[in-house]
Scaffold this active site. Structure first.
Site, PDB file in Angstrom:
ATOM      1  N   TYR A 154     -21.143  -4.766  10.195  1.00  0.00           N
ATOM      2  CA  TYR A 154     -22.416  -4.117   9.823  1.00  0.00           C
ATOM      3  C   TYR A 154     -23.562  -4.672  10.670  1.00  0.00           C
ATOM      4  O   TYR A 154     -24.312  -3.907  11.292  1.00  0.00           O
ATOM      5  CB  TYR A 154     -22.660  -4.376   8.337  1.00  0.00           C
ATOM      6  CG  TYR A 154     -23.928  -3.802   7.767  1.00  0.00           C
ATOM      7  CD1 TYR A 154     -24.107  -2.426   7.651  1.00  0.00           C
ATOM      8  CD2 TYR A 154     -24.944  -4.640   7.302  1.00  0.00           C
ATOM      9  CE1 TYR A 154     -25.268  -1.904   7.089  1.00  0.00           C
ATOM     10  CE2 TYR A 154     -26.098  -4.129   6.739  1.00  0.00           C
ATOM     11  CZ  TYR A 154     -26.261  -2.764   6.636  1.00  0.00           C
ATOM     12  OH  TYR A 154     -27.408  -2.249   6.074  1.00  0.00           O
ATOM     13  N   LYS A 158     -25.784  -2.677  13.420  1.00  0.00           N
ATOM     14  CA  LYS A 158     -27.224  -2.458  13.190  1.00  0.00           C
ATOM     15  C   LYS A 158     -28.052  -3.097  14.307  1.00  0.00           C
ATOM     16  O   LYS A 158     -29.116  -2.575  14.672  1.00  0.00           O
ATOM     17  CB  LYS A 158     -27.628  -3.012  11.822  1.00  0.00           C
ATOM     18  CG  LYS A 158     -27.120  -2.192  10.643  1.00  0.00           C
ATOM     19  CD  LYS A 158     -27.818  -0.834  10.550  1.00  0.00           C
ATOM     20  CE  LYS A 158     -27.485  -0.142   9.233  1.00  0.00           C
ATOM     21  NZ  LYS A 158     -28.233   1.103   9.035  1.00  0.00           N
TER      22      LYS A 158
HETATM   23  N1  LIG Z   1     -29.920  -1.366   0.174  1.00  0.00           N
HETATM   24  C1  LIG Z   1     -30.213  -2.355   0.965  1.00  0.00           C
HETATM   25  O1  LIG Z   1     -30.401  -3.516   0.531  1.00  0.00           O
HETATM   26  C2  LIG Z   1     -30.344  -2.114   2.442  1.00  0.00           C
HETATM   27  C3  LIG Z   1     -30.814  -3.173   3.228  1.00  0.00           C
HETATM   28  C4  LIG Z   1     -30.950  -2.981   4.588  1.00  0.00           C
HETATM   29  C5  LIG Z   1     -30.659  -1.753   5.145  1.00  0.00           C
HETATM   30  N2  LIG Z   1     -30.200  -0.744   4.358  1.00  0.00           N
HETATM   31  C6  LIG Z   1     -29.917   0.531   5.014  1.00  0.00           C
HETATM   32  O2  LIG Z   1     -30.518   1.584   4.291  1.00  0.00           O
HETATM   33  C7  LIG Z   1     -29.785   2.792   4.520  1.00  0.00           C
HETATM   34  C8  LIG Z   1     -29.503   3.488   3.214  1.00  0.00           C
HETATM   35  O3  LIG Z   1     -28.684   2.661   2.413  1.00  0.00           O
HETATM   36  P1  LIG Z   1     -28.764   2.650   0.822  1.00  0.00           P
HETATM   37  O4  LIG Z   1     -28.868   1.227   0.451  1.00  0.00           O
HETATM   38  O5  LIG Z   1     -29.758   3.635   0.337  1.00  0.00           O
HETATM   39  O6  LIG Z   1     -27.275   3.109   0.478  1.00  0.00           O
HETATM   40  P2  LIG Z   1     -26.712   4.037  -0.707  1.00  0.00           P
HETATM   41  O7  LIG Z   1     -27.543   3.961  -1.931  1.00  0.00           O
HETATM   42  O8  LIG Z   1     -25.283   3.680  -0.795  1.00  0.00           O
HETATM   43  O9  LIG Z   1     -26.882   5.510  -0.129  1.00  0.00           O
HETATM   44  C9  LIG Z   1     -26.213   5.878   1.047  1.00  0.00           C
HETATM   45  C10 LIG Z   1     -26.402   7.363   1.264  1.00  0.00           C
HETATM   46  O10 LIG Z   1     -25.753   7.715   2.484  1.00  0.00           O
HETATM   47  C11 LIG Z   1     -24.674   8.622   2.215  1.00  0.00           C
HETATM   48  N3  LIG Z   1     -23.593   8.274   3.150  1.00  0.00           N
HETATM   49  C12 LIG Z   1     -22.851   7.157   3.173  1.00  0.00           C
HETATM   50  N4  LIG Z   1     -21.976   7.200   4.192  1.00  0.00           N
HETATM   51  C13 LIG Z   1     -22.203   8.381   4.836  1.00  0.00           C
HETATM   52  C14 LIG Z   1     -21.617   9.014   5.960  1.00  0.00           C
HETATM   53  N5  LIG Z   1     -20.626   8.442   6.638  1.00  0.00           N
HETATM   54  N6  LIG Z   1     -22.091  10.220   6.329  1.00  0.00           N
HETATM   55  C15 LIG Z   1     -23.090  10.815   5.649  1.00  0.00           C
HETATM   56  N7  LIG Z   1     -23.678  10.262   4.579  1.00  0.00           N
HETATM   57  C16 LIG Z   1     -23.233   9.059   4.179  1.00  0.00           C
HETATM   58  C17 LIG Z   1     -24.352   8.427   0.736  1.00  0.00           C
HETATM   59  O11 LIG Z   1     -23.757   9.558   0.120  1.00  0.00           O
HETATM   60  P3  LIG Z   1     -22.128   9.726   0.103  1.00  0.00           P
HETATM   61  O12 LIG Z   1     -21.574   8.424  -0.399  1.00  0.00           O
HETATM   62  O13 LIG Z   1     -21.867  10.891  -0.789  1.00  0.00           O
HETATM   63  O14 LIG Z   1     -21.767   9.987   1.518  1.00  0.00           O
HETATM   64  C18 LIG Z   1     -25.754   8.217   0.183  1.00  0.00           C
HETATM   65  O15 LIG Z   1     -26.447   9.433   0.087  1.00  0.00           O
HETATM   66  C19 LIG Z   1     -28.546   2.383   5.323  1.00  0.00           C
HETATM   67  O16 LIG Z   1     -28.786   2.623   6.688  1.00  0.00           O
HETATM   68  C20 LIG Z   1     -28.452   0.891   5.071  1.00  0.00           C
HETATM   69  O17 LIG Z   1     -27.765   0.218   6.097  1.00  0.00           O
HETATM   70  C21 LIG Z   1     -30.037  -0.898   3.031  1.00  0.00           C
END
Ligand SMILES: NC(=O)c1ccc[n+]([C@@H]2O[C@H](COP(=O)([O-])OP(=O)(O)OC[C@H]3O[C@@H](n4cnc5c(N)ncnc54)[C@H](OP(=O)(O)O)[C@@H]3O)[C@@H](O)[C@H]2O)c1
Length: 251
Positions: A154, A158
């Site tokens: 990851y 990133k």
């Molecule tokens: N949460 C944190 O602490 C955090 C921290 C740093 C960065 N981020 C970044 O923030 C972004 C969003 O993450 P989140 O935390 O909001 O995650 P999340 O709640 O798990 O949501 C992920 C979203 O992306 C979709 N998804 C996952 N894999 C996919 C794929 N291969 N193709 C298309 N859609 C996909 C999921 O739906 P489906 O499962 O139905 O596909 C869901 O709508 C990511 O880039 C993550 O790396 C998050």
């Protein structure tokens, strides 16, 4: 706060917007006047989100190049333009030490987290942005700046996305601005395994005293997408509640 009319008449694609940060970003873009095209792998949540947002949705994985072509065509057929692209969908798999990482899993992390954003920028550029301009926001992570246990695939992908953001910003200026937002720990499904067992302890160690909410990230993305950030490109906007400076914080 970005003006409620900042994105009036604009059209945005947000990948991975059926929940979490992507959904909050799509809501923020709509609140600023944009029409949205959202994605996710599971069809029902995507179409539900699209309906609530008054936009369109397409189910599929961003790892599939055909899905990305279809997504671009959907946005162009439905709305005739793509002003904003938010590359938000990502995977944190495979977790674990890199010596145990299955090369296919490693490849998928790069296909989802790096290749897909580039492919979509290429599509958006060819379909609209190259001629008319636009704004791209890639969702990276605060963790891309340092190493940590079990998140090697990851973090490496990133970090590559961060570099890709800067490379594209240089190549696509002045018409298209390309920036990233790097969240700290945010209350979503993807990070549940981190925050759920220890939220109070983690929050107490953060200068801002709490973990992030999806809306914290959405506000930054909407600002970067809007003309309020018209002289900003190639920047990574850290939205992390002070995670990066926590060593200096005495709770
Ligand atoms: N949460 C944190 O602490 C955090 C921290 C740093 C960065 N981020 C970044 O923030 C972004 C969003 O993450 P989140 O935390 O909001 O995650 P999340 O709640 O798990 O949501 C992920 C979203 O992306 C979709 N998804 C996952 N894999 C996919 C794929 N291969 N193709 C298309 N859609 C996909 C999921 O739906 P489906 O499962 O139905 O596909 C869901 O709508 C990511 O880039 C993550 O790396 C998050």
């Amino acid at each position: 706060m970005t003006s409620p009319h900042a994105l009036e008449g604009r059209v945005a694609i947000v990948t991975g917007a059926s929940r979490g940060i992507g959904l909050a970003v799509a809501e923020g873009l709509v609140a600023a006047g944009a029409r949205v095209c959202v994605t996710g792998r599971d069809a029902d949540p995507v179409h539900g989100a699209a309906a609530r947002l008054g936009g369109v949705g397409l189910a599929g994985t961003v790892a599939d190049p055909a899905h990305l072509r279809e997504l671009t065509a959907l946005a162009m057929d439905e709305y005739g333009r793509i002003d904003v692209l938010v590359n938000n969908a990502a995977t944190n798999q495979p977790l674990g030490p890199l010596m145990d990482a299955d090369p296919d899993g490693w490849g998928t992390a790069f296909a989802v987290n790096v290749e897909a954003p580039l492919r979509l920028v290429q599509h958006a550029w060819r379909a609209w942005m190259g001629e008319h301009g636009g704004s791209v926001v890639n969702i990276c992570t605060e963790g891309a700046a340092h190493v940590g246990p079990n998140v090697g695939a990851y973090g490496t992908s990133k970090a590559a996305l961060l570099h890709l953001t800067q490379q594209l910003a240089g190549e696509l200026a002045p018409g298209v601005r390309v920036n990233s937002v790097s969240p700290g720990l945010v209350r979503t499904e993807m990070a549940r395994f981190v925050w759920e067992p220890a939220e109070d302890e983690i929050a107490a160690g953060l200068p801002m005293g709490r973990i992030g909410e999806p809306a914290d990230i959405a506000r930054a993305v909407v600002w970067l997408a809007s003309d309020a950030a018209e002289w900003v490109t190639g920047t990574d906007l850290l939205v992390d509640g002070g995670t990066r400076v926590r060593a200096a914080h005495t709770p």
